[in-house]
Motif scaffolding. Structure first.
Motif, PDB file in Angstrom:
ATOM      1  N   THR A  33      17.738   5.014  22.867  1.00 27.37           N
ATOM      2  CA  THR A  33      18.573   5.327  22.023  1.00 27.37           C
ATOM      3  C   THR A  33      19.567   6.452  22.095  1.00 27.37           C
ATOM      4  O   THR A  33      20.290   6.765  21.123  1.00 27.37           O
ATOM      5  CB  THR A  33      17.992   5.594  20.501  1.00 27.37           C
ATOM      6  N   SER A  34      19.683   6.854  23.329  1.00 27.13           N
ATOM      7  CA  SER A  34      20.367   8.075  23.594  1.00 27.13           C
ATOM      8  C   SER A  34      20.877   8.024  25.026  1.00 27.13           C
ATOM      9  O   SER A  34      20.182   7.251  25.938  1.00 27.13           O
ATOM     10  CB  SER A  34      19.887   9.393  23.303  1.00 27.13           C
ATOM     11  N   VAL A  35      21.767   8.693  25.250  1.00 27.50           N
ATOM     12  CA  VAL A  35      22.067   8.743  26.956  1.00 27.50           C
ATOM     13  C   VAL A  35      20.879   8.981  28.053  1.00 27.50           C
ATOM     14  O   VAL A  35      20.933   8.572  28.718  1.00 27.50           O
ATOM     15  CB  VAL A  35      23.591   9.466  27.027  1.00 27.50           C
ATOM     16  N   PRO A  36      20.586  10.375  27.663  1.00 27.18           N
ATOM     17  CA  PRO A  36      19.484  10.686  28.524  1.00 27.18           C
ATOM     18  C   PRO A  36      18.204   9.849  28.680  1.00 27.18           C
ATOM     19  O   PRO A  36      17.804   9.759  29.561  1.00 27.18           O
ATOM     20  CB  PRO A  36      19.014  12.141  27.870  1.00 27.18           C
ATOM     21  N   GLU A  37      17.915   9.148  27.430  1.00 30.02           N
ATOM     22  CA  GLU A  37      16.767   8.317  27.281  1.00 30.02           C
ATOM     23  C   GLU A  37      17.107   7.153  28.030  1.00 30.02           C
ATOM     24  O   GLU A  37      16.368   6.349  28.677  1.00 30.02           O
ATOM     25  CB  GLU A  37      16.282   8.156  25.914  1.00 30.02           C
ATOM     26  N   ALA A  38      18.184   6.697  27.871  1.00 34.68           N
ATOM     27  CA  ALA A  38      18.824   5.490  28.533  1.00 34.68           C
ATOM     28  C   ALA A  38      18.521   5.419  30.332  1.00 34.68           C
ATOM     29  O   ALA A  38      18.080   4.669  30.891  1.00 34.68           O
ATOM     30  CB  ALA A  38      20.153   5.047  28.251  1.00 34.68           C
ATOM     31  N   ILE A  39      19.109   6.824  30.742  1.00 36.73           N
ATOM     32  CA  ILE A  39      19.058   6.795  31.906  1.00 36.73           C
ATOM     33  C   ILE A  39      17.624   7.038  32.565  1.00 36.73           C
ATOM     34  O   ILE A  39      17.211   6.613  33.659  1.00 36.73           O
ATOM     35  CB  ILE A  39      20.075   8.074  32.435  1.00 36.73           C
ATOM     36  N   MET A  40      16.833   7.919  31.823  1.00 42.89           N
ATOM     37  CA  MET A  40      15.458   8.051  32.130  1.00 42.89           C
ATOM     38  C   MET A  40      14.786   6.585  32.296  1.00 42.89           C
ATOM     39  O   MET A  40      13.898   6.472  33.148  1.00 42.89           O
ATOM     40  CB  MET A  40      14.842   8.987  31.099  1.00 42.89           C
ATOM     41  N   VAL A  41      14.834   5.849  31.138  1.00 41.79           N
ATOM     42  CA  VAL A  41      14.082   4.602  30.984  1.00 41.79           C
ATOM     43  C   VAL A  41      14.616   3.640  32.228  1.00 41.79           C
ATOM     44  O   VAL A  41      13.787   2.802  32.915  1.00 41.79           O
ATOM     45  CB  VAL A  41      14.235   3.794  29.920  1.00 41.79           C
ATOM     46  N   HIS A  42      15.927   3.760  32.747  1.00 38.21           N
ATOM     47  CA  HIS A  42      16.302   2.951  33.605  1.00 38.21           C
ATOM     48  C   HIS A  42      15.844   3.176  35.023  1.00 38.21           C
ATOM     49  O   HIS A  42      15.410   2.433  35.762  1.00 38.21           O
ATOM     50  CB  HIS A  42      17.875   2.652  33.698  1.00 38.21           C
ATOM     51  N   ASN A  43      15.698   4.691  35.124  1.00 37.46           N
ATOM     52  CA  ASN A  43      15.223   5.006  36.450  1.00 37.46           C
ATOM     53  C   ASN A  43      13.848   4.802  36.793  1.00 37.46           C
ATOM     54  O   ASN A  43      13.085   4.508  37.581  1.00 37.46           O
ATOM     55  CB  ASN A  43      15.455   6.592  36.537  1.00 37.46           C
ATOM     56  N   GLN A  44      12.892   4.771  35.492  1.00 31.81           N
ATOM     57  CA  GLN A  44      11.595   4.777  35.653  1.00 31.81           C
ATOM     58  C   GLN A  44      11.017   3.284  35.584  1.00 31.81           C
ATOM     59  O   GLN A  44       9.996   2.854  36.042  1.00 31.81           O
ATOM     60  CB  GLN A  44      10.872   5.272  34.419  1.00 31.81           C
ATOM     61  N   SER A  45      11.818   2.549  34.791  1.00 37.52           N
ATOM     62  CA  SER A  45      11.355   1.079  34.536  1.00 37.52           C
ATOM     63  C   SER A  45      12.017  -0.221  35.442  1.00 37.52           C
ATOM     64  O   SER A  45      11.687  -1.233  35.539  1.00 37.52           O
ATOM     65  CB  SER A  45      11.484   0.546  33.152  1.00 37.52           C
ATOM     66  N   ALA A  46      13.236   0.282  36.034  1.00 29.28           N
ATOM     67  CA  ALA A  46      14.014  -0.779  36.810  1.00 29.28           C
ATOM     68  C   ALA A  46      14.118  -1.965  36.061  1.00 29.28           C
ATOM     69  O   ALA A  46      13.668  -2.974  36.471  1.00 29.28           O
ATOM     70  CB  ALA A  46      13.305  -1.013  37.974  1.00 29.28           C
ATOM     71  N   PRO A  47      15.044  -2.261  35.068  1.00 22.61           N
ATOM     72  CA  PRO A  47      15.246  -3.377  34.023  1.00 22.61           C
ATOM     73  C   PRO A  47      15.815  -4.338  35.027  1.00 22.61           C
ATOM     74  O   PRO A  47      16.680  -3.981  35.803  1.00 22.61           O
ATOM     75  CB  PRO A  47      15.677  -2.871  32.856  1.00 22.61           C
ATOM     76  N   ALA A  67      26.198   6.323  35.762  1.00 21.78           N
ATOM     77  CA  ALA A  67      24.757   6.718  36.369  1.00 21.78           C
ATOM     78  C   ALA A  67      24.135   5.654  36.905  1.00 21.78           C
ATOM     79  O   ALA A  67      23.482   5.648  38.214  1.00 21.78           O
ATOM     80  CB  ALA A  67      23.950   7.596  35.313  1.00 21.78           C
ATOM     81  N   ILE A  68      24.015   4.238  36.304  1.00 20.47           N
ATOM     82  CA  ILE A  68      23.349   3.231  36.658  1.00 20.47           C
ATOM     83  C   ILE A  68      24.090   2.813  37.999  1.00 20.47           C
ATOM     84  O   ILE A  68      23.079   2.150  38.879  1.00 20.47           O
ATOM     85  CB  ILE A  68      23.245   2.054  35.713  1.00 20.47           C
ATOM     86  N   ARG A  69      25.461   2.623  38.162  1.00 22.67           N
ATOM     87  CA  ARG A  69      26.083   2.331  39.317  1.00 22.67           C
ATOM     88  C   ARG A  69      25.900   3.000  40.426  1.00 22.67           C
ATOM     89  O   ARG A  69      25.871   2.559  41.447  1.00 22.67           O
ATOM     90  CB  ARG A  69      27.461   2.001  38.831  1.00 22.67           C
ATOM     91  N   ARG A  70      25.555   4.333  40.228  1.00 20.68           N
ATOM     92  CA  ARG A  70      25.306   5.304  41.606  1.00 20.68           C
ATOM     93  C   ARG A  70      23.979   5.002  42.133  1.00 20.68           C
ATOM     94  O   ARG A  70      24.020   5.420  43.266  1.00 20.68           O
ATOM     95  CB  ARG A  70      25.483   6.747  40.708  1.00 20.68           C
ATOM     96  N   ARG A  71      23.088   4.384  41.262  1.00 16.25           N
ATOM     97  CA  ARG A  71      21.797   4.299  41.919  1.00 16.25           C
ATOM     98  C   ARG A  71      21.425   2.701  42.010  1.00 16.25           C
ATOM     99  O   ARG A  71      20.525   2.791  42.851  1.00 16.25           O
ATOM    100  CB  ARG A  71      20.843   4.648  40.406  1.00 16.25           C
TER     101      ARG A  71
END
Length: 231
Positions: A33-47, A67-71
């Protein structure tokens, strides 16, 4: 294995609606629901794909996209009320795969998810669909029905009838709402979804006349499905 979809949306009602439709399509949903949470969930879960709002607590959805595109090369569909050329161009320049403006049809969003996932995996739309006695040529837009009494009988369908039948044939035995079928046949149409009943009635008559059993059946409280016992 079911695709993992990360829904980044701070409006709960919208998020709940999306989750319901995506899960009904057989996919697994993660939420943020937020920018920090979105980046964290993406990094941890690799959707496998991210549905991303622009206006978010803690920053801008474009920051999440960057942030997603950098990673990673995770497909991203922007889903936002921001409908201006600058935001769209910025999204695509950063690396968005699609851009959907609110208000939206959740059934259309699911189809866009499927389309983006197909492109990402290199999967192509089949040229033909075969379901029981039905043979659908998607390129030539021809439908034939291998009935016992009338072998290889061709159906004379209207464009709307063809789109409805082809959409249902992609997912045999799945129950579709009238709104989903209307969106598949006429995207963006403002017609009442009950108009689909008329199209389905004529389509069912043509199937029977061509020598096929009545393959389309109503589903009480939902809509219709293309039904075969062994499909």
């Amino acid at each position: 294995m079911a695709s993992k979809i990360l829904v980044v949306e701070d409006e709960r009602e919208i998020a709940d609606l999306l989750v319901a439709y995506i899960e009904r399509a057989g996919m697994h949903v993660l939420r943020a629901t937020s920018v920090p949470e979105a980046i964290m969930v993406h990094n941890q879960s690799a959707p496998d794909l991210v549905l991303l709002d622009i206006g978010l607590p803690g920053g801008d959805g474009l920051d999440v996209l960057a942030a997603i595109r950098r990673r990673a090369g995770t497909p991203v569909i922007m889903l936002t009320a921001v409908d201006d050329d600058v935001s769209k161009l910025s999204s695509f320049r950063i690396g968005a795969d699609d851009y959907v403006v609110k208000p939206f049809n959740p059934a259309e969003v699911v189809e866009r998810i499927r389309a983006v996932l197909r492109r990402a995996s290199g999967e192509r739309e089949p040229k033909r669909l075969s379901v029981g006695p039905l043979d659908i040529d998607l390129e030539a837009r021809l439908v034939s029905c291998r009935g016992e009494e009338k072998p290889d009988s061709r159906l004379n369908l209207t464009p709307t009838e063809f789109e409805i039948l082809a959409h249902m044939a992609r997912y045999p035995r799945r129950a579709f709402s009238r709104a989903e079928l209307l969106e598949a046949a006429a995207p963006g149409s403002d017609a009442y979804d009950r108009v689909i009943d008329s199209h389905l009635s004529k389509l069912r008559q043509k199937l029977v006349a061509a020598g096929c059993a009545d393959m389309i059946e109503p589903v009480r409280g939902v809509g219709y499905r293309l039904w075969l016992e062994n499909a």
